[in-house]
Design a protein around this motif. Sequence first.
Motif, PDB file in Angstrom:
ATOM      1  N   TRP A 660      25.551  55.268  34.116  1.00 61.44           N
ATOM      2  CA  TRP A 660      24.160  54.842  34.225  1.00 61.44           C
ATOM      3  C   TRP A 660      24.054  53.618  35.143  1.00 61.44           C
ATOM      4  CZ3 TRP A 660      24.469  54.743  28.253  1.00 61.44           C
ATOM      5  CH2 TRP A 660      24.296  56.041  27.755  1.00 61.44           C
ATOM      6  N   THR A 661      22.842  53.340  35.550  1.00 57.65           N
ATOM      7  CA  THR A 661      22.599  52.078  36.272  1.00 57.65           C
ATOM      8  C   THR A 661      22.426  50.962  35.257  1.00 57.65           C
ATOM      9  OG1 THR A 661      20.238  52.560  36.310  1.00 57.65           O
ATOM     10  CG2 THR A 661      21.532  53.214  38.247  1.00 57.65           C
ATOM     11  N   ALA A 662      22.839  49.747  35.646  1.00 57.97           N
ATOM     12  CA  ALA A 662      22.763  48.596  34.746  1.00 57.97           C
ATOM     13  C   ALA A 662      21.737  47.597  35.261  1.00 57.97           C
ATOM     14  CB  ALA A 662      24.126  47.930  34.623  1.00 57.97           C
ATOM     15  N   LEU A 663      21.152  46.834  34.353  1.00 60.17           N
ATOM     16  CA  LEU A 663      20.175  45.818  34.712  1.00 60.17           C
ATOM     17  C   LEU A 663      20.861  44.450  34.645  1.00 60.17           C
ATOM     18  CD1 LEU A 663      17.184  45.365  35.429  1.00 60.17           C
ATOM     19  CD2 LEU A 663      16.765  44.990  32.983  1.00 60.17           C
ATOM     20  N   VAL A 664      21.469  44.036  35.789  1.00 62.75           N
ATOM     21  CA  VAL A 664      22.210  42.769  35.858  1.00 62.75           C
ATOM     22  C   VAL A 664      22.046  42.163  37.254  1.00 62.75           C
ATOM     23  CG1 VAL A 664      23.935  43.350  34.112  1.00 62.75           C
ATOM     24  CG2 VAL A 664      24.326  43.990  36.488  1.00 62.75           C
ATOM     25  N   ASP A 665      22.482  40.917  37.383  1.00 67.44           N
ATOM     26  CA  ASP A 665      22.535  40.249  38.681  1.00 67.44           C
ATOM     27  C   ASP A 665      23.800  40.736  39.397  1.00 67.44           C
ATOM     28  OD1 ASP A 665      23.072  38.413  40.784  1.00 67.44           O
ATOM     29  OD2 ASP A 665      21.827  36.916  39.797  1.00 67.44           O
ATOM     30  N   PRO A 666      23.675  41.475  40.518  1.00 68.68           N
ATOM     31  CA  PRO A 666      24.858  42.072  41.158  1.00 68.68           C
ATOM     32  C   PRO A 666      25.875  41.030  41.634  1.00 68.68           C
ATOM     33  CG  PRO A 666      22.904  42.309  42.548  1.00 68.68           C
ATOM     34  CD  PRO A 666      22.424  41.829  41.230  1.00 68.68           C
ATOM     35  N   SER A 667      25.392  39.919  42.170  1.00 64.61           N
ATOM     36  CA  SER A 667      26.340  38.919  42.669  1.00 64.61           C
ATOM     37  C   SER A 667      27.144  38.316  41.523  1.00 64.61           C
ATOM     38  CB  SER A 667      25.585  37.826  43.434  1.00 64.61           C
ATOM     39  OG  SER A 667      24.715  37.125  42.554  1.00 64.61           O
ATOM     40  N   GLN A 668      26.487  38.087  40.387  1.00 58.96           N
ATOM     41  CA  GLN A 668      27.203  37.527  39.241  1.00 58.96           C
ATOM     42  C   GLN A 668      28.184  38.546  38.659  1.00 58.96           C
ATOM     43  OE1 GLN A 668      27.168  34.443  38.158  1.00 58.96           O
ATOM     44  NE2 GLN A 668      25.663  33.805  39.689  1.00 58.96           N
ATOM     45  N   LEU A 669      27.797  39.830  38.658  1.00 56.68           N
ATOM     46  CA  LEU A 669      28.710  40.847  38.164  1.00 56.68           C
ATOM     47  C   LEU A 669      29.933  40.957  39.071  1.00 56.68           C
ATOM     48  CD1 LEU A 669      29.525  43.085  36.253  1.00 56.68           C
ATOM     49  CD2 LEU A 669      28.044  44.664  37.519  1.00 56.68           C
ATOM     50  N   THR A 670      29.708  40.894  40.392  1.00 59.10           N
ATOM     51  CA  THR A 670      30.840  40.928  41.334  1.00 59.10           C
ATOM     52  C   THR A 670      31.768  39.752  41.072  1.00 59.10           C
ATOM     53  OG1 THR A 670      29.449  42.000  43.004  1.00 59.10           O
ATOM     54  CG2 THR A 670      31.471  40.937  43.759  1.00 59.10           C
ATOM     55  N   THR A 671      31.181  38.561  40.903  1.00 59.69           N
ATOM     56  CA  THR A 671      31.990  37.367  40.620  1.00 59.69           C
ATOM     57  C   THR A 671      32.775  37.543  39.325  1.00 59.69           C
ATOM     58  OG1 THR A 671      30.347  35.988  41.732  1.00 59.69           O
ATOM     59  CG2 THR A 671      31.897  34.877  40.270  1.00 59.69           C
ATOM     60  N   ALA A 672      32.132  38.130  38.296  1.00 63.54           N
ATOM     61  CA  ALA A 672      32.807  38.337  37.019  1.00 63.54           C
ATOM     62  C   ALA A 672      33.997  39.278  37.178  1.00 63.54           C
ATOM     63  CB  ALA A 672      31.824  38.890  35.990  1.00 63.54           C
ATOM     64  N   VAL A 673      33.808  40.390  37.920  1.00 61.80           N
ATOM     65  CA  VAL A 673      34.912  41.339  38.134  1.00 61.80           C
ATOM     66  C   VAL A 673      36.046  40.665  38.894  1.00 61.80           C
ATOM     67  CG1 VAL A 673      35.568  43.495  39.273  1.00 61.80           C
ATOM     68  CG2 VAL A 673      33.397  43.357  38.022  1.00 61.80           C
ATOM     69  N   LEU A 674      35.691  39.888  39.926  1.00 67.75           N
ATOM     70  CA  LEU A 674      36.721  39.196  40.704  1.00 67.75           C
ATOM     71  C   LEU A 674      37.479  38.188  39.829  1.00 67.75           C
ATOM     72  CD1 LEU A 674      34.787  38.587  44.058  1.00 67.75           C
ATOM     73  CD2 LEU A 674      36.519  40.318  43.585  1.00 67.75           C
ATOM     74  N   ASN A 675      36.760  37.432  39.005  1.00 70.05           N
ATOM     75  CA  ASN A 675      37.405  36.471  38.109  1.00 70.05           C
ATOM     76  C   ASN A 675      38.395  37.159  37.175  1.00 70.05           C
ATOM     77  OD1 ASN A 675      36.766  33.723  38.521  1.00 70.05           O
ATOM     78  ND2 ASN A 675      34.661  34.099  37.849  1.00 70.05           N
ATOM     79  N   LEU A 676      37.945  38.284  36.588  1.00 65.10           N
ATOM     80  CA  LEU A 676      38.824  39.010  35.670  1.00 65.10           C
ATOM     81  C   LEU A 676      40.030  39.579  36.394  1.00 65.10           C
ATOM     82  CD1 LEU A 676      36.151  40.907  33.499  1.00 65.10           C
ATOM     83  CD2 LEU A 676      37.494  38.902  32.851  1.00 65.10           C
ATOM     84  N   ALA A 677      39.827  40.078  37.627  1.00 58.96           N
ATOM     85  CA  ALA A 677      40.936  40.629  38.409  1.00 58.96           C
ATOM     86  C   ALA A 677      41.949  39.547  38.769  1.00 58.96           C
ATOM     87  CB  ALA A 677      40.393  41.305  39.663  1.00 58.96           C
ATOM     88  N   LEU A 678      41.458  38.359  39.111  1.00 58.61           N
ATOM     89  CA  LEU A 678      42.369  37.254  39.449  1.00 58.61           C
ATOM     90  C   LEU A 678      43.167  36.824  38.217  1.00 58.61           C
ATOM     91  CD1 LEU A 678      40.052  35.167  41.796  1.00 58.61           C
ATOM     92  CD2 LEU A 678      42.026  36.569  42.457  1.00 58.61           C
ATOM     93  N   ASN A 679      42.526  36.775  37.071  1.00 64.36           N
ATOM     94  CA  ASN A 679      43.249  36.475  35.830  1.00 64.36           C
ATOM     95  C   ASN A 679      44.320  37.530  35.559  1.00 64.36           C
ATOM     96  OD1 ASN A 679      42.015  34.099  35.174  1.00 64.36           O
ATOM     97  ND2 ASN A 679      40.544  35.002  33.743  1.00 64.36           N
ATOM     98  N   ALA A 680      43.960  38.810  35.822  1.00 61.90           N
ATOM     99  CA  ALA A 680      44.921  39.889  35.610  1.00 61.90           C
ATOM    100  C   ALA A 680      46.107  39.745  36.557  1.00 61.90           C
ATOM    101  CB  ALA A 680      44.228  41.241  35.813  1.00 61.90           C
ATOM    102  N   ARG A 681      45.840  39.358  37.822  1.00 65.78           N
ATOM    103  CA  ARG A 681      46.942  39.156  38.780  1.00 65.78           C
ATOM    104  C   ARG A 681      47.885  38.066  38.283  1.00 65.78           C
ATOM    105  NH1 ARG A 681      45.434  35.712  43.803  1.00 65.78           N
ATOM    106  NH2 ARG A 681      45.377  34.283  42.005  1.00 65.78           N
ATOM    107  N   ASP A 682      47.317  36.948  37.769  1.00 64.73           N
ATOM    108  CA  ASP A 682      48.155  35.854  37.279  1.00 64.73           C
ATOM    109  C   ASP A 682      48.989  36.282  36.077  1.00 64.73           C
ATOM    110  OD1 ASP A 682      47.043  34.328  39.250  1.00 64.73           O
ATOM    111  OD2 ASP A 682      45.553  33.371  37.929  1.00 64.73           O
ATOM    112  N   ALA A 683      48.493  37.292  35.314  1.00 64.59           N
ATOM    113  CA  ALA A 683      49.236  37.777  34.152  1.00 64.59           C
ATOM    114  C   ALA A 683      50.308  38.775  34.548  1.00 64.59           C
ATOM    115  CB  ALA A 683      48.275  38.413  33.150  1.00 64.59           C
ATOM    116  N   MET A 684      50.341  39.179  35.844  1.00 60.99           N
ATOM    117  CA  MET A 684      51.352  40.140  36.324  1.00 60.99           C
ATOM    118  C   MET A 684      52.127  39.507  37.484  1.00 60.99           C
ATOM    119  SD  MET A 684      49.164  43.742  36.171  1.00 60.99           S
ATOM    120  CE  MET A 684      47.901  43.174  37.309  1.00 60.99           C
ATOM    121  N   PRO A 685      52.921  38.474  37.229  1.00 61.85           N
ATOM    122  CA  PRO A 685      53.611  37.785  38.331  1.00 61.85           C
ATOM    123  C   PRO A 685      54.560  38.699  39.104  1.00 61.85           C
ATOM    124  CG  PRO A 685      54.469  37.091  36.200  1.00 61.85           C
ATOM    125  CD  PRO A 685      53.245  37.890  35.918  1.00 61.85           C
TER     126      PRO A 685
END
Length: 925
Positions: A660-685
């Motif tokens: 479905w489509t979501a009702l959110v701020d796209p830039s903030q969602l992109t930032t959230a995904v990037l933040n989570l991905a960077l945390n995941a990278r740090d957890a996989m040295p």
Amino acid sequence: MQTGSERNIFLSTMPATGRDRTAAASIVVVSAVLFACAIPFAGMPLTPVPAFVASYQSALAINDLITAVLLFSQFGVSRSRALLLLASGYLFTAIAAMVHALTFPGLFAAGGLLGAGPQTTVWLYMVWHGGFPLLVLGYATLKAHDNGTRMRSSSGNAILASVAAVLVAMAAFTAVVTGGHDFLPILLKDGHYTPVMLGVVSTVWCLSLAALAVLWFRKPYSVLDVWLMVVLCAWLFDIALSAILNVARFDLGFYLGRIYGLCAASFVLAVLLIDNIGLQAQLARLLGKLRHQAASERNLHTERERIFSAVVESSNDAIITKALDGTITGWNGAAERLFGHTSAEAVGRHIDIIVPPDRRAEVGDILDRVSNGERIQHYETSRMHKDGRNVDVSLSVSPIRSASGDIIGASKTARDITENNRTLRALTGEVEERQRIFETSQDLILVTDTAGNFIQVSPSATTILGYEPAEMIGHSAVEFIHPDDLENTRSEMRAARRGLSKRNFETRYIGKDGKAVSLNWSGTWSEPVRRHFFIGRDLTEKQTAEAQMRHVQKMDAIGQLTGGVAHDFNNILTVITGTIGILEEAVAGQPELVSIARLIDEAAERGASLTKHLLAFARKQPLQPREIDVNSLVLEAAKLLHPTLGEQVEIKPLLADDAWTALVDPSQLTTAVLNLALNARDAMPRGGKLALETSNVYLDENYASMHDEVTPGNYVMVAVSDTGVGIPAALLERVFDPFFTTKEVGKGTGLGLSMVFGFVKQSGGHIKIYSEDGHGTSVKMYLPRATGLNQTAAEALISANVEGGHEAVLVVEDDSMVRRYVVTQIESLGYTTLEAANAADALKILDTAQIDLLFTDVIMPGTMNGRQLVEEALRRKPSLKVLYTSGYTENAIVHHGRLDSGVLLLAKPYRKSELARMLRLALAS
């Protein structure tokens, strides 16, 4: 045996008093006046109410049936043939009323049931109202001054024969007026009575009048006779109003006549009920007299048998003497009380009168042993009372010797141990009952001695503390109580010793896994057995809920604080950033000062970024939500991440085609995904796999009940899962706190996850993090669907289509709160449910119980995870069905290689319909 006064204990035989005659006459006079008033209006047509017929017939049938039962009961004692006829008459009217209602047109069927014709109901009415007075006439004829001739045969057989005769007669009448109604004269035509009807109903009315007349001249009257005459008067008014004076069905006479009939049925019933109350009182008085008479006879017997030793007579034990051939020669009062036979009845007869047939061989053996000089002590056996019941006794038998020393008989002492055995059985049952409570209690039950050593431990200790009861029994409670709570527990035990019971206090026990378990205790001290008794209720679930509430309150408080700080800090930064340009221009000719100004500018920018994160966490950042395609956004984010994460991290977009489509701020969602991905990278040295997943999710009321901040409805889930080192359980509840980080100093601000948390909450969504230490992490963002949170009609239909079953399901889940939630859901679907907290407990249950399906978490603490548990379980039971569950998404689990492709997995959270569907799918696989 009947007493002399037995014939006068019923109203059917008790003479009527003047008060009885006056009351009966008053009712007849009132009835006659009402009848006279109703005569001119008997033919007045009224609205047909078939329900009145059903109500009237039902009430009449019940009244007459109860009256018949009471009269049959009186006949069982008095055995009066007249009373048997009257009871049969009331049974006849009860059955006739029911058959009349069944065949009444328009009541249960247009033409009536049982094959009724247009004349059936009318003829049944005549049979009914003619049969009863005939039987009353028989009663009045047979009734004599001594209440009729008494039957010598079995009263039970007579009652059965009467009931059978009434049933056969009613069946015959019903067959004639239904199957042969076309051959009977017509009584009712076009809703009106025919001349034949007048003749038939006049005959029926005359029968009732004849029964009344015979009863009137049959003196003296009993109370029953007087009220039976009242009934016949009302019966005459009934027939006159509803079958002679009225014109057609459902006129005033039709209704009033039936009301008269119902009143008539109630008179004798009321008198008989009063009769029963009086009978009970009279029987109580009679019983008192009989007891007094029995006591007098025992005293007289004691006086006559004075020769018998005073010691023997005063003994509470039965003392019996007998010859060596078993003939009774002596019988004391206690023997009379124990076995029911008087001395006169027993002396001179063989001892077999008190010996059950199956124990008579042992009497000969006892006499043989006594004749050889042997004494028998405390021999427990069974003897027989005069009324046929068995009596448990303890026998002591000794030889009786003559003056010359020869054995001439035996003296036997018999002690009644029936009550002792009954008490012992009751005590055994009570002990068994308490043991069941002890064994099945969900609370922890402990019994300790004065030194605090465990004497008994309930099986619930295994569930609550992880210890088997045998591992705790014999050990001191000090070994299990948390050191900080030891002194408080001792104080409570000392208070209990002083007489204070049911004191509530909390004490932590150390479980087998080393974790502290908080328990709320109530305890008492028993001085007779010198034992402490304690019941402890596990507070884990309560404290978990309280901790969740405190966490929500803490996050709200931190949000308020950080929002205020960020707001004020932004004001300061506004001044700095607004003046740094002026400063830089002013020192343009001094390179060293220009460099310092640029450093200040960079620091201000970093401060602005920091306040932006703080505002995101505090849910005070300005959002611009709009309808977005989450799949497209996640794909764009994946492109940005490829160069950032490096070649060691494999990115796998796992996107739902129908997301479905979501009702959110796209830039903030992109930032959230990037933040989570960077945390995941740090957890996989050393590299790993990163799954970016989207799907449609409905969070139902059950899930919302476990998470107060969740509103039930439709959400678009965006999950970021990694195969990294995971997050320790102790740190999971702190990961969203601002400035909390496990990274080294200088490698992170600790605001990434807190910013994601704030963004999701401010957007009206929900965030859930699931991690297993050493197995990776999955963060799920539930974003509000653009079209709203309401469930669609199709989804509601799917949710409503829940199919349960009756199979046995073993639930294996290490989280106690989740385990109880799952067990409740599965039991509500009809399944038999067993539960285990780990693989070891699950295997024990599998070895002892019949299990159809194993429902297990994938990742569990201990030596075995879910997959290893399944492998071992299938080795033991190859036919066992399996269903996995996990906080990771299904795609992430399979993608990470933890489960083989094609296995059945139910990803958390799930709604009841999904659980039901997967259970049936697993059981059918």
